[in-house]
Structures are given as structure tokens and as C-alpha cells.
Design an enzyme around this catalytic site. Sequence first.
Site, PDB file in Angstrom:
ATOM      1  N   CYS A   7      75.646  37.647 -13.141  1.00  0.00           N
ATOM      2  CA  CYS A   7      75.054  37.141 -11.895  1.00  0.00           C
ATOM      3  C   CYS A   7      73.815  36.303 -12.200  1.00  0.00           C
ATOM      4  O   CYS A   7      73.570  35.278 -11.540  1.00  0.00           O
ATOM      5  CB  CYS A   7      74.699  38.303 -10.966  1.00  0.00           C
ATOM      6  SG  CYS A   7      76.127  39.012 -10.098  1.00  0.00           S
ATOM      7  N   HIS A  27      85.398  39.461 -15.473  1.00  0.00           N
ATOM      8  CA  HIS A  27      85.438  38.296 -16.362  1.00  0.00           C
ATOM      9  C   HIS A  27      86.676  38.334 -17.232  1.00  0.00           C
ATOM     10  O   HIS A  27      87.218  39.401 -17.520  1.00  0.00           O
ATOM     11  CB  HIS A  27      84.175  38.210 -17.225  1.00  0.00           C
ATOM     12  CG  HIS A  27      83.960  39.394 -18.127  1.00  0.00           C
ATOM     13  ND1 HIS A  27      83.419  40.568 -17.683  1.00  0.00           N
ATOM     14  CD2 HIS A  27      84.211  39.571 -19.437  1.00  0.00           C
ATOM     15  CE1 HIS A  27      83.335  41.436 -18.681  1.00  0.00           C
ATOM     16  NE2 HIS A  27      83.818  40.857 -19.769  1.00  0.00           N
TER      17      HIS A  27
HETATM   18  P1  AMP Z   1      83.214  42.714 -22.287  1.00  0.00           P
HETATM   19  O1  AMP Z   1      83.058  43.537 -23.539  1.00  0.00           O
HETATM   20  O2  AMP Z   1      84.641  42.457 -21.943  1.00  0.00           O
HETATM   21  O3  AMP Z   1      82.407  43.267 -21.139  1.00  0.00           O
HETATM   22  O4  AMP Z   1      82.645  41.293 -22.665  1.00  0.00           O
HETATM   23  C1  AMP Z   1      81.351  40.854 -22.424  1.00  0.00           C
HETATM   24  C2  AMP Z   1      81.191  39.564 -23.198  1.00  0.00           C
HETATM   25  O5  AMP Z   1      80.066  38.883 -22.709  1.00  0.00           O
HETATM   26  C3  AMP Z   1      80.979  39.774 -24.721  1.00  0.00           C
HETATM   27  O6  AMP Z   1      81.973  39.026 -25.442  1.00  0.00           O
HETATM   28  C4  AMP Z   1      79.581  39.219 -24.963  1.00  0.00           C
HETATM   29  O7  AMP Z   1      79.441  38.554 -26.198  1.00  0.00           O
HETATM   30  C5  AMP Z   1      79.416  38.250 -23.776  1.00  0.00           C
HETATM   31  N1  AMP Z   1      78.042  38.006 -23.373  1.00  0.00           N
HETATM   32  C6  AMP Z   1      77.069  38.928 -23.173  1.00  0.00           C
HETATM   33  N2  AMP Z   1      75.928  38.338 -22.773  1.00  0.00           N
HETATM   34  C7  AMP Z   1      76.183  37.013 -22.719  1.00  0.00           C
HETATM   35  C8  AMP Z   1      75.408  35.857 -22.382  1.00  0.00           C
HETATM   36  N3  AMP Z   1      74.120  35.944 -22.002  1.00  0.00           N
HETATM   37  N4  AMP Z   1      76.007  34.635 -22.450  1.00  0.00           N
HETATM   38  C9  AMP Z   1      77.297  34.525 -22.835  1.00  0.00           C
HETATM   39  N5  AMP Z   1      78.081  35.573 -23.147  1.00  0.00           N
HETATM   40  C10 AMP Z   1      77.530  36.797 -23.103  1.00  0.00           C
HETATM   41 ZN    ZN Z   2      77.418  40.324 -11.479  1.00  0.00          ZN
END
Ligand code: AMP
Ligand code: ZN
Length: 113
Positions: A7, A99
Site C-alpha cells: 500500500c 500479489h
Molecule cells: P511473498 O513471499 O509472496 O509475500 O512475496 C513478497 C515479495 O515482495 C518478495 O519477493 C519480496 O522480495 C518482495 N518485496 C518486499 N518488499 C519489497 C519492496 N519494497 N519492493 C519490491 N519488492 C518487495
Molecule cells: Zn496493502
Amino acid sequence: MEDCIFCKIIRDELPSRKVFEDDNVLAFWDINPAAPVHIIVVTKSHIESVAAIDKSNSQLLSDIFEAIAVIAKDLKLEDGYRVISNVGKNAGQTINHLHFHLLGGKRLSLAMC
Ligand code: AMP
Ligand code: ZN
């Protein structure tokens, strides 16, 4: 949602490398890529995960997958790619905002678990 990282990215309170945006969907490069191409595709509205999809919000899944098809074309992933959505603890979901991971740019491992 106040404390949600995605968000905050949507509100431009955190930086991101955006690759796609429309009214309902935002996509940006993953900060810790698992493949040469690793894009995170999110709904702009805060939905916890796939488990919270119902009749009232399922149209957003079409928006997400239409975006993925456009992004894959833009990033020239014609040799193929993988789309993954982690749900909950056992899948390792770390950010509780719906996501999809778009992974490509190499021959991906066939391991699914
Ligand atoms: P999940 O484990 O499916 O919840 O994936 C979350 C993903 O978000 C992981 O691959 C992280 O590397 C990615 N992530 C976390 N913080 C950020 C950020 N600030 N910008 C881009 N990707 C992020
Ligand atoms: Zn959110």
C-alpha cells in the site's frame, strides 16, 4: 492499509521500479529477485491474499492477468514465464497484500514445492 508495504508503494510513500499501472493494478520489480525477470503485480486495493477473493472483488483477477499478459509482452518473455501467488504461512507469504510473482528470463526450475 496504513502499515502495508505494498500500500505504501501504491501511495508513492516507498520507492519502486514500476513497469505497469492502470486504475486497479500496479506492477514493479521485486526488490530481491529470484530470476532475471521478477515482477510483483498487485491490486491497488488492499486485499489480504487469494483466500480473500469472492464475488465482490474477483473482477480484479481479470485485471491482474490482463496486466500480466501486457507486461510479459513488454519484457519479451515469449519463451515463457511463471505466475505464482503465495497464500498464508505454509506458502511463505510475507506481505499480506494480494500479489502475483511474474518470473522469467531463464529456464525456471520445475520444483513447485
Ligand atoms: P511473498 O513471499 O509472496 O509475500 O512475496 C513478497 C515479495 O515482495 C518478495 O519477493 C519480496 O522480495 C518482495 N518485496 C518486499 N518488499 C519489497 C519492496 N519494497 N519492493 C519490491 N519488492 C518487495
Ligand atoms: Zn496493502
